[in-house]
Design a protein around this motif. Structure first.
Motif: not given
Length: 448
Positions: A271, A423, A425, A428, A433, A435, A437
């Motif tokens: 992400d 997931r 992170t 954050e 950041e 992120s 999965r």
């Protein structure tokens, strides 16, 4: 501050993008008016999008511009569409408005049902050094699959069109040989470009810009399946970035005694990754409408280190799918994503033996069961120390506040299930950041 965390923080501020910025102004098309729906004996699928950019360094793909997926359905009269106003991939890549649609239909008086896919791109401009460029305007990729009453086979077609194509070469570049064929062919639009590519082994180099390759176009017209697939062009720029242009794919199958199946698995979904990429997938495998006829389909084994920055290092990523339908209406299917090892934040957080699995089954009387059995995480290591994963927690913070880990994320309905094994992170809410999965799988059986 931990040394590894500090290293990543500095890297996040200095690492540049992989030659592309995965971004765009997304404008969803207004929902098209739906025709009257009619349940057919066939399964329809489709997908269309304008462009996708693949990084030469990491093999990561940008989001598909104006992607319009049509999940497997037996209904005629369904339309799916998407539109983007423009996409700014990088200073080298400009993409105008893109529109994609997929439509299933029934013409009762003509005794025909079918599915159409169309992608339209207003313009694409690719720029290289010393003025070299490729510009395309008014592009369209169309695919069509149909079946007539009483016909022994499906029909299928694929075609491309354009309003204008121009090739600009760098100053003092000899326009001869294959390059000359390409420049001359461009005067006849995309048909001339594709003809020049076919005459020259499917690829022609434009000095200062890269290599232009013909995409692909094929049809399958059999008794049990019809497919039309079109990919207009693939251009590999001098930095290794590949730009895929003009995609449409349509499919019909017969004999779905249990109903349309669907889903798929992805080993890694990114992400956000420390300013390097904002979207990307590693190792994917879909579950087709009709299943896999009892055979396991697997993606190639993959690994990646996007940007060579150690923000995410993945080893042994693979996705698999399986599905079988019985004449009784019973069915069973599953999708699975596995990763041998995933290290985030220069190794600050390491997960080993990650598996995400989604299972679905249907009995002959139509009862559907779904579960996530087989979803596991073998190990979690933080700053070199192995830690136990809390059994009673779906989400927990890494001591020191550097990361948050969510495990066994499950979304389910009566006929579908989506699972993400983990997931992770880091940082954050900051510019750095990360992120990601890990181990995402989905499986479903529809009624129609």
């Amino acid at each position: 501050m931990n040394a590894r965390i500090g290293l990543l923080t500095r890297a996040a501020a200095t690492v540049t993008a992989l030659g592309v910025t995965f971004s765009g102004a997304l404008v969803l098309a207004a929902a098209p008016a739906q025709a009257q729906r009619y349940v057919t004996p066939y399964g329809f699928e489709g997908s269309a999008f304008g462009t996708r950019v693949v990084s030469g360094d990491a093999g990561l793909r940008s989001g598909r511009s104006a992607w319009s997926p049509l999940g497997c359905t037996k209904e005629a009269g369904v339309t799916r569409g998407n539109k983007v106003a423009s996409v700014q991939e990088s200073p080298q890549i400009d993409i105008g408005a893109v529109t994609s649609t997929n439509t299933t239909y029934r013409r009762a008086k003509r005794g025909v049902v079918g599915v159409r896919g169309v992608n339209r791109i207003a313009d694409v401009t690719l720029r290289g050094s010393d003025g070299a460029a490729l510009a395309l305007t008014g592009l369209a990729t169309r695919t069509h699959v149909w079946r007539r009453d009483g016909a022994r086979r499906f029909g299928a077609s694929t075609d491309f069109s354009s309003s204008d194509v121009s090739v600009t070469v760098a100053e003092d570049t000899p326009v001869e040989g294959p390059l000359g064929d390409l420049v001359q062919g461009a005067q006849d639009g995309i048909d001339g470009v594709l003809a020049a590519l076919q005459e020259n082994g499917g690829r022609i180099a434009i000095p200062g810009l890269g290599v232009v390759r013909q995409g692909s176009a094929y049809t399958i017209e059999r008794a049990g399946i019809g497919v039309a697939s079109g990919y207009m062009l693939r251009v590999t720029l001098t930095d290794g970035t590949e730009v895929q242009i003009g995609r449409s794919w349509s499919k019909m199958v017969r004999d779905l005694p249990a109903g349309p199946m669907g889903g798929g698995a992805t080993a890694v979904e990114i992400d956000a990754l420390a300013g390097i990429v904002q979207s990307g997938r590693i190792a994917t495998q879909p579950l087709p409408c009709e299943g896999t006829h009892g055979k396991v389909r697997r993606s190639p084994l993959a690994g990646a280190d996007p940007g060579n920055a150690d923000a995410l290092v993945v080893d042994g990523a693979r996705a698999s799918a399986y599905g079988v339908q019985r004449s009784t209406g019973a069915a069973r299917g599953w999708t699975e994503a596995t990763i041998t090892r995933a290290a985030l934040g220069d190794g600050a957080v390491v997960l080993g033996a990650v598996t995400g699995r989604a299972n679905v089954s249907q009995s002959a009387d139509g009862r559907v069961r779904v579960n996530a059995a087989g979803t596991t995480i073998g190990s979690l290591t933080v700053n070199g120390t192995e830690r136990a994963i809390p059994r009673d927690a779906r989400s927990f913070a890494i001591p020191g506040g550097t990361a948050r880990v969510e495990v066994n994320l499950v979304e389910r309905t009566r006929r579908s299930i989506r699972v993400t094994a983990a997931r992770v992170t880091l940082f954050e809410g900051t510019a750095g950041e990360i992120s990601v999965r890990l181990g995402t799988a989905k499986a479903l059986i529809r009624r129609k």
